[in-house]
Design a protein around this motif. Sequence first.
Motif, PDB file in Angstrom:
ATOM      1  N   GLU A 161      94.289  22.958  44.837  1.00  0.00           N
ATOM      2  CA  GLU A 161      95.712  22.620  44.932  1.00  0.00           C
ATOM      3  C   GLU A 161      96.460  22.929  43.628  1.00  0.00           C
ATOM      4  OE1 GLU A 161      96.707  22.194  47.741  1.00  0.00           O
ATOM      5  OE2 GLU A 161      95.172  21.154  48.885  1.00  0.00           O
ATOM      6  N   GLN A 162      95.757  23.504  42.653  1.00  0.00           N
ATOM      7  CA  GLN A 162      96.355  23.781  41.348  1.00  0.00           C
ATOM      8  C   GLN A 162      97.583  24.690  41.417  1.00  0.00           C
ATOM      9  OE1 GLN A 162      95.734  22.604  38.173  1.00  0.00           O
ATOM     10  NE2 GLN A 162      94.498  21.098  39.235  1.00  0.00           N
ATOM     11  N   ASN A 163      97.665  25.550  42.406  1.00  0.00           N
ATOM     12  CA  ASN A 163      98.813  26.452  42.477  1.00  0.00           C
ATOM     13  C   ASN A 163     100.113  25.705  42.799  1.00  0.00           C
ATOM     14  OD1 ASN A 163      97.671  26.038  45.024  1.00  0.00           O
ATOM     15  ND2 ASN A 163      98.660  27.836  45.875  1.00  0.00           N
ATOM     16  N   TRP A 164     100.008  24.446  43.192  1.00  0.00           N
ATOM     17  CA  TRP A 164     101.198  23.622  43.452  1.00  0.00           C
ATOM     18  C   TRP A 164     101.521  22.730  42.262  1.00  0.00           C
ATOM     19  CZ3 TRP A 164     104.336  24.730  47.258  1.00  0.00           C
ATOM     20  CH2 TRP A 164     103.833  25.506  48.306  1.00  0.00           C
ATOM     21  N   TYR A 165     100.663  22.728  41.267  1.00  0.00           N
ATOM     22  CA  TYR A 165     100.811  21.836  40.123  1.00  0.00           C
ATOM     23  C   TYR A 165     101.303  22.584  38.901  1.00  0.00           C
ATOM     24  CZ  TYR A 165      99.641  18.141  36.816  1.00  0.00           C
ATOM     25  OH  TYR A 165      99.696  17.166  35.854  1.00  0.00           O
ATOM     26  N   LEU A 166     102.307  22.024  38.243  1.00  0.00           N
ATOM     27  CA  LEU A 166     102.825  22.645  37.009  1.00  0.00           C
ATOM     28  C   LEU A 166     102.065  22.152  35.792  1.00  0.00           C
ATOM     29  CD1 LEU A 166     106.665  22.348  37.639  1.00  0.00           C
ATOM     30  CD2 LEU A 166     105.236  24.390  37.819  1.00  0.00           C
ATOM     31  N   ALA A 217      95.033  13.112  37.230  1.00  0.00           N
ATOM     32  CA  ALA A 217      93.587  13.141  37.473  1.00  0.00           C
ATOM     33  C   ALA A 217      93.281  13.683  38.858  1.00  0.00           C
ATOM     34  CB  ALA A 217      93.001  11.738  37.307  1.00  0.00           C
ATOM     35  N   TRP A 218      94.100  13.355  39.849  1.00  0.00           N
ATOM     36  CA  TRP A 218      93.877  13.839  41.209  1.00  0.00           C
ATOM     37  C   TRP A 218      93.926  15.360  41.242  1.00  0.00           C
ATOM     38  CZ3 TRP A 218      95.888  16.845  44.997  1.00  0.00           C
ATOM     39  CH2 TRP A 218      95.370  16.679  46.273  1.00  0.00           C
ATOM     40  N   PHE A 219      94.932  15.936  40.599  1.00  0.00           N
ATOM     41  CA  PHE A 219      95.044  17.398  40.592  1.00  0.00           C
ATOM     42  C   PHE A 219      93.892  18.049  39.828  1.00  0.00           C
ATOM     43  CE2 PHE A 219      99.320  16.698  42.169  1.00  0.00           C
ATOM     44  CZ  PHE A 219      99.423  17.727  43.099  1.00  0.00           C
ATOM     45  N   GLU A 220      93.396  17.408  38.786  1.00  0.00           N
ATOM     46  CA  GLU A 220      92.238  17.939  38.067  1.00  0.00           C
ATOM     47  C   GLU A 220      91.005  17.967  38.958  1.00  0.00           C
ATOM     48  OE1 GLU A 220      91.761  15.640  34.504  1.00  0.00           O
ATOM     49  OE2 GLU A 220      93.670  16.329  33.678  1.00  0.00           O
ATOM     50  N   LYS A 221      90.879  17.006  39.863  1.00  0.00           N
ATOM     51  CA  LYS A 221      89.730  16.924  40.765  1.00  0.00           C
ATOM     52  C   LYS A 221      89.879  17.801  42.004  1.00  0.00           C
ATOM     53  CE  LYS A 221      88.622  12.195  39.450  1.00  0.00           C
ATOM     54  NZ  LYS A 221      88.618  10.791  39.879  1.00  0.00           N
ATOM     55  N   HIS A 222      91.055  18.374  42.214  1.00  0.00           N
ATOM     56  CA  HIS A 222      91.313  19.190  43.406  1.00  0.00           C
ATOM     57  C   HIS A 222      91.836  20.563  42.983  1.00  0.00           C
ATOM     58  CE1 HIS A 222      91.304  15.064  44.895  1.00  0.00           C
ATOM     59  NE2 HIS A 222      90.816  15.592  46.000  1.00  0.00           N
ATOM     60  N   LEU A 262     108.092  23.327  46.959  1.00  0.00           N
ATOM     61  CA  LEU A 262     108.362  22.747  45.646  1.00  0.00           C
ATOM     62  C   LEU A 262     107.057  22.550  44.877  1.00  0.00           C
ATOM     63  CD1 LEU A 262     110.893  19.929  46.591  1.00  0.00           C
ATOM     64  CD2 LEU A 262     111.405  22.020  45.309  1.00  0.00           C
ATOM     65  N   LYS A 263     107.090  22.840  43.613  1.00  0.00           N
ATOM     66  CA  LYS A 263     105.950  22.569  42.742  1.00  0.00           C
ATOM     67  C   LYS A 263     105.967  21.101  42.321  1.00  0.00           C
ATOM     68  CE  LYS A 263     104.488  26.898  42.066  1.00  0.00           C
ATOM     69  NZ  LYS A 263     103.144  27.395  42.054  1.00  0.00           N
ATOM     70  N   ILE A 264     104.839  20.650  41.779  1.00  0.00           N
ATOM     71  CA  ILE A 264     104.687  19.259  41.380  1.00  0.00           C
ATOM     72  C   ILE A 264     104.256  19.194  39.917  1.00  0.00           C
ATOM     73  CG2 ILE A 264     103.378  17.140  41.760  1.00  0.00           C
ATOM     74  CD1 ILE A 264     102.920  18.152  44.656  1.00  0.00           C
ATOM     75  N   ARG A 265     104.901  18.297  39.195  1.00  0.00           N
ATOM     76  CA  ARG A 265     104.492  17.941  37.845  1.00  0.00           C
ATOM     77  C   ARG A 265     104.134  16.464  37.915  1.00  0.00           C
ATOM     78  NH1 ARG A 265     106.769  16.014  33.012  1.00  0.00           N
ATOM     79  NH2 ARG A 265     108.794  15.587  33.953  1.00  0.00           N
ATOM     80  N   ALA A 266     103.295  15.986  37.040  1.00  0.00           N
ATOM     81  CA  ALA A 266     102.929  14.568  37.070  1.00  0.00           C
ATOM     82  C   ALA A 266     102.946  13.968  35.678  1.00  0.00           C
ATOM     83  CB  ALA A 266     101.556  14.388  37.689  1.00  0.00           C
ATOM     84  N   THR A 267     103.572  12.810  35.575  1.00  0.00           N
ATOM     85  CA  THR A 267     103.463  11.997  34.375  1.00  0.00           C
ATOM     86  C   THR A 267     102.600  10.776  34.674  1.00  0.00           C
ATOM     87  OG1 THR A 267     105.536  10.858  34.881  1.00  0.00           O
ATOM     88  CG2 THR A 267     105.659  12.768  33.412  1.00  0.00           C
ATOM     89  N   CYS A 268     102.336  10.535  35.924  1.00  0.00           N
ATOM     90  CA  CYS A 268     101.455   9.449  36.364  1.00  0.00           C
ATOM     91  C   CYS A 268     100.004   9.851  36.106  1.00  0.00           C
ATOM     92  CB  CYS A 268     101.692   9.197  37.846  1.00  0.00           C
ATOM     93  SG  CYS A 268     100.433   8.201  38.647  1.00  0.00           S
TER      94      CYS A 268
END
Length: 89
Positions: free
Chosen positions: A84-89, A76-81, A65-71
């Motif tokens: 892992e961007q391929n799991w982030y929408l 910010a965590w995904f921006e720093k990692h 499953l992919k992940i989107r974040a409104t939190c």
Amino acid sequence: MEFIHEENRVYIKDEQGELLAEITFPNEADHVCIDHTWVSEKLQGQGIASKLVQEVLKQCKAENLKIRATCSYAKAWFEKHPKEQNWYL
């Protein structure tokens, strides 16, 4: 410290049952949305919020499953990692 997994939620409680940290990630079609990350003052500064995001990521990878974040923390965590961007929408 043991993470407790429920549907769309990972959290930590102390021995007395007090909530110490949590992350929620409801399902949205073909992905989940991290919409809330919270850590008690008792645990702040110990990297717990990052570990919560990593627990969600681990679960999502296992379920493909992919992940989107409104939190804001999760965004910010995904921006720093970037790896892992391929799991982030």
